[in-house]
Scaffold this motif. Structure first.
Motif, PDB file in Angstrom:
ATOM      1  N   UNK A 227      28.032  47.281  28.489  1.00  0.00           N
ATOM      2  CA  UNK A 227      27.830  45.917  28.941  1.00  0.00           C
ATOM      3  C   UNK A 227      29.193  45.053  28.845  1.00  0.00           C
ATOM      4  N   UNK A 228      29.854  45.295  27.903  1.00  0.00           N
ATOM      5  CA  UNK A 228      31.310  44.553  27.709  1.00  0.00           C
ATOM      6  C   UNK A 228      32.430  45.201  28.669  1.00  0.00           C
ATOM      7  N   UNK A 229      32.387  46.420  28.679  1.00  0.00           N
ATOM      8  CA  UNK A 229      33.422  47.324  29.865  1.00  0.00           C
ATOM      9  C   UNK A 229      32.984  46.829  31.243  1.00  0.00           C
ATOM     10  N   UNK A 230      31.657  46.881  31.595  1.00  0.00           N
ATOM     11  CA  UNK A 230      30.820  46.468  32.865  1.00  0.00           C
ATOM     12  C   UNK A 230      31.520  45.069  33.042  1.00  0.00           C
ATOM     13  N   UNK A 231      31.570  44.235  32.074  1.00  0.00           N
ATOM     14  CA  UNK A 231      32.075  42.890  32.430  1.00  0.00           C
ATOM     15  C   UNK A 231      33.463  42.701  32.947  1.00  0.00           C
ATOM     16  N   UNK A 232      34.116  43.780  31.964  1.00  0.00           N
ATOM     17  CA  UNK A 232      35.794  43.540  32.254  1.00  0.00           C
ATOM     18  C   UNK A 232      36.084  44.278  33.699  1.00  0.00           C
ATOM     19  N   UNK A 233      35.497  45.458  33.884  1.00  0.00           N
ATOM     20  CA  UNK A 233      35.514  46.157  35.206  1.00  0.00           C
ATOM     21  C   UNK A 233      35.243  45.364  36.466  1.00  0.00           C
ATOM     22  N   UNK A 234      33.830  44.585  36.497  1.00  0.00           N
ATOM     23  CA  UNK A 234      33.297  43.813  37.177  1.00  0.00           C
ATOM     24  C   UNK A 234      34.388  42.683  37.619  1.00  0.00           C
ATOM     25  N   UNK A 235      34.954  41.969  36.726  1.00  0.00           N
ATOM     26  CA  UNK A 235      35.713  40.873  37.053  1.00  0.00           C
ATOM     27  C   UNK A 235      37.079  41.275  37.626  1.00  0.00           C
ATOM     28  N   UNK A 236      37.485  42.601  37.246  1.00  0.00           N
ATOM     29  CA  UNK A 236      38.614  43.030  37.886  1.00  0.00           C
ATOM     30  C   UNK A 236      38.410  43.626  39.416  1.00  0.00           C
ATOM     31  N   UNK A 237      37.132  44.118  39.588  1.00  0.00           N
ATOM     32  CA  UNK A 237      36.948  44.668  40.827  1.00  0.00           C
ATOM     33  C   UNK A 237      36.435  43.554  41.871  1.00  0.00           C
ATOM     34  N   UNK A 238      36.060  42.164  41.166  1.00  0.00           N
ATOM     35  CA  UNK A 238      35.569  41.273  42.153  1.00  0.00           C
ATOM     36  C   UNK A 238      36.818  40.595  42.639  1.00  0.00           C
ATOM     37  N   UNK A 239      38.003  40.785  41.823  1.00  0.00           N
ATOM     38  CA  UNK A 239      39.393  39.868  42.304  1.00  0.00           C
ATOM     39  C   UNK A 239      39.640  39.828  43.920  1.00  0.00           C
ATOM     40  N   UNK A 240      39.311  41.204  44.593  1.00  0.00           N
ATOM     41  CA  UNK A 240      39.590  41.213  45.677  1.00  0.00           C
ATOM     42  C   UNK A 240      39.039  40.709  46.831  1.00  0.00           C
ATOM     43  N   UNK A 241      38.192  39.616  46.414  1.00  0.00           N
ATOM     44  CA  UNK A 241      37.273  38.673  47.303  1.00  0.00           C
ATOM     45  C   UNK A 241      38.029  37.263  47.144  1.00  0.00           C
ATOM     46  N   UNK A 242      38.934  37.060  46.509  1.00  0.00           N
ATOM     47  CA  UNK A 242      39.940  35.942  46.679  1.00  0.00           C
ATOM     48  C   UNK A 242      41.324  36.306  46.968  1.00  0.00           C
ATOM     49  N   UNK A 243      42.164  35.212  47.539  1.00  0.00           N
ATOM     50  CA  UNK A 243      43.457  35.351  48.163  1.00  0.00           C
ATOM     51  C   UNK A 243      44.646  35.641  47.076  1.00  0.00           C
ATOM     52  N   UNK A 244      44.470  36.540  46.416  1.00  0.00           N
ATOM     53  CA  UNK A 244      45.530  37.210  45.559  1.00  0.00           C
ATOM     54  C   UNK A 244      46.438  38.112  46.333  1.00  0.00           C
ATOM     55  N   UNK A 245      47.782  38.184  45.652  1.00  0.00           N
ATOM     56  CA  UNK A 245      48.835  39.051  46.205  1.00  0.00           C
ATOM     57  C   UNK A 245      48.288  40.612  46.088  1.00  0.00           C
ATOM     58  N   UNK A 246      48.652  41.182  46.982  1.00  0.00           N
ATOM     59  CA  UNK A 246      48.443  42.802  47.061  1.00  0.00           C
ATOM     60  C   UNK A 246      48.892  43.492  45.851  1.00  0.00           C
ATOM     61  N   UNK A 248      49.379  42.069  42.715  1.00  0.00           N
ATOM     62  CA  UNK A 248      48.174  41.596  41.353  1.00  0.00           C
ATOM     63  C   UNK A 248      46.899  42.326  41.828  1.00  0.00           C
ATOM     64  N   UNK A 249      46.532  42.767  43.280  1.00  0.00           N
ATOM     65  CA  UNK A 249      45.099  43.119  43.319  1.00  0.00           C
ATOM     66  C   UNK A 249      45.469  44.783  42.776  1.00  0.00           C
ATOM     67  N   UNK A 250      46.619  45.375  43.215  1.00  0.00           N
ATOM     68  CA  UNK A 250      46.851  46.695  42.716  1.00  0.00           C
ATOM     69  C   UNK A 250      46.778  46.779  41.070  1.00  0.00           C
ATOM     70  N   UNK A 251      47.204  45.585  40.361  1.00  0.00           N
ATOM     71  CA  UNK A 251      47.058  45.576  38.818  1.00  0.00           C
ATOM     72  C   UNK A 251      45.651  45.719  38.428  1.00  0.00           C
ATOM     73  N   UNK A 252      44.808  45.076  39.103  1.00  0.00           N
ATOM     74  CA  UNK A 252      43.341  44.732  38.805  1.00  0.00           C
ATOM     75  C   UNK A 252      42.574  46.230  39.122  1.00  0.00           C
ATOM     76  N   UNK A 253      43.199  46.830  40.243  1.00  0.00           N
ATOM     77  CA  UNK A 253      42.549  48.284  40.427  1.00  0.00           C
ATOM     78  C   UNK A 253      42.838  48.992  39.389  1.00  0.00           C
ATOM     79  N   UNK A 254      43.813  49.287  39.111  1.00  0.00           N
ATOM     80  CA  UNK A 254      44.493  49.918  37.884  1.00  0.00           C
ATOM     81  C   UNK A 254      43.789  49.430  36.655  1.00  0.00           C
ATOM     82  N   UNK A 255      43.620  48.465  36.283  1.00  0.00           N
ATOM     83  CA  UNK A 255      42.853  47.970  34.700  1.00  0.00           C
ATOM     84  C   UNK A 255      41.387  48.333  35.387  1.00  0.00           C
ATOM     85  N   UNK A 256      40.614  48.248  36.322  1.00  0.00           N
ATOM     86  CA  UNK A 256      39.442  48.563  36.655  1.00  0.00           C
ATOM     87  C   UNK A 256      39.183  50.234  36.180  1.00  0.00           C
TER      88      UNK A 256
END
Length: 326
Positions: A227-246, A248-256
């Motif tokens: 559940x803890x790591x699902x929380x972290x991975x879900x938060x990082x995967x959900x970031x592409x719904x917002x207007x962040x730079x590509x 930053x989204x690459x970093x989020x994808x790697x973190x996921x």
């Protein structure tokens, strides 16, 4: 089309982070390769030894198969990204399979909890009667729902609702499992105090209550880690719904990707740490591979007199045993 996570290699090459991504991804791929043997060994042991009730064991086996599929689909994605084919049909199918596994893990957590609810309800004969329909229903529902949500996820413009579903399911599963554990402790206390108890508990029921507590304590640790790591991975995967730079989204994808890899490895080690049968099986395998030295008889014992031979042989056995225990 909306992928589960998407690393834009063109943007990475433009902002000079491609080299760093390659290093991290080669390291991730090496970890994936090293993860296959222990995960396969864990699955093999789940088919060889009965650790839980058959229904829960089937659910855990399915989770192991799911993780192997997830590792394979991620490996395919790595190959496609390095060959600049992340916009092709193969990458879409790999993402579809990986997203199905992502939802399957989330639905497995309430599956474990529902199975423990059944074990708490059918106290008198749950261990005696297999009730295979419980695990069949849970796995069929989880797999079907996961495949459907994965397809809808890839067709949606916004995927926030799917990530919220995952978070809610994980939170409810952790809370309900704690309630089940407390409920079984209450039943155990009642069965131990016959004078105050309003019900007479049979030996089978008392055994089932103790077994429910043992399994709840084990699964609570594993479910909370997932559940803890699902929380972290879900938060990082959900970031592409917002207007962040590509970038930053690459970093989020790697973190996921590293979150998924980490929690799978942690669950594997938790099983070996918490389940004695797995530790014994692993030690036996290492002994056969000569990674650990088995206890051997005293080499010159046959040339000694019987009393001297017995004394020296005993001392040697205990010496070797102490070395293995340390």
């Amino acid at each position: 089309m909306h992928y589960l996570v998407y690393y834009n290699s063109n943007q990475s090459k433009l902002d000079d982070t491609w080299v760093y991504y390659q290093i991290l991804t080669y390291f991730e791929f090496a970890c994936i390769c090293f993860s296959y043997p222990p995960i396969i060994f864990l699955g093999y042991q789940l088919f060889q030894h009965r650790i839980f009730h058959q229904n829960l064991q089937n659910c855990v086996r399915a989770a192991v198969v799911e993780y192997l599929i997830q590792l394979t689909s991620r490996s395919i994605q790595i190959f496609l990204i390095f060959n600049s084919e992340e916009n092709g049909l193969a990458f879409y199918y790999a993402s579809l399979a990986r997203c199905t596994c992502y939802f399957f893990v989330s639905f497995s957590l309430p599956g474990f909890v529902i199975e423990r609810c059944c074990a708490s309800y059918f106290l008198s004969d749950y261990e005696k009667r297999s009730r295979h329909y419980i695990s069949i229903l849970l796995l069929t529902t989880s797999a079907g729902s996961s495949a459907l949500l994965s397809y809808l996820y890839h067709q949606s413009e916004s995927t926030l609702v799917y990530h919220i579903i995952v978070l809610v399911i994980n939170g409810i599963s952790s809370v309900v499992l704690a309630v089940i554990e407390k409920y079984n402790y209450t039943r155990l206390h009642e069965s131990s105090n016959l004078r105050k108890s309003k019900k007479e508990y049979s030996l089978a029921e008392r055994f089932q209550i103790s077994e429910n507590i043992r399994v709840c304590e084990l699964m609570k640790t594993i479910i909370n880690v997932v559940a803890l790591f699902n929380l972290l991975s879900t938060a990082s995967a959900a970031l592409d719904n917002f207007k962040f730079s590509q970038s930053f989204l690459n970093v989020a994808a790697t973190f996921f990707n590293f979150c998924v890899l980490t929690y799978g490895s942690l669950v594997f080690f938790l099983f070996y740490y918490l389940v004695p049968q797995f530790r014994l099986a692993l030690k036996s395998t290492f002994t056969k591979m000569r990674i650990l030295n088995p206890v051997s008889p005293f080499p010159e014992a046959l040339n000694e007199k019987p009393c001297q031979m017995a004394a020296k042989e005993t001392d040697e056995y205990f010496t070797q045993l102490r070395k293995q225990w340390l």
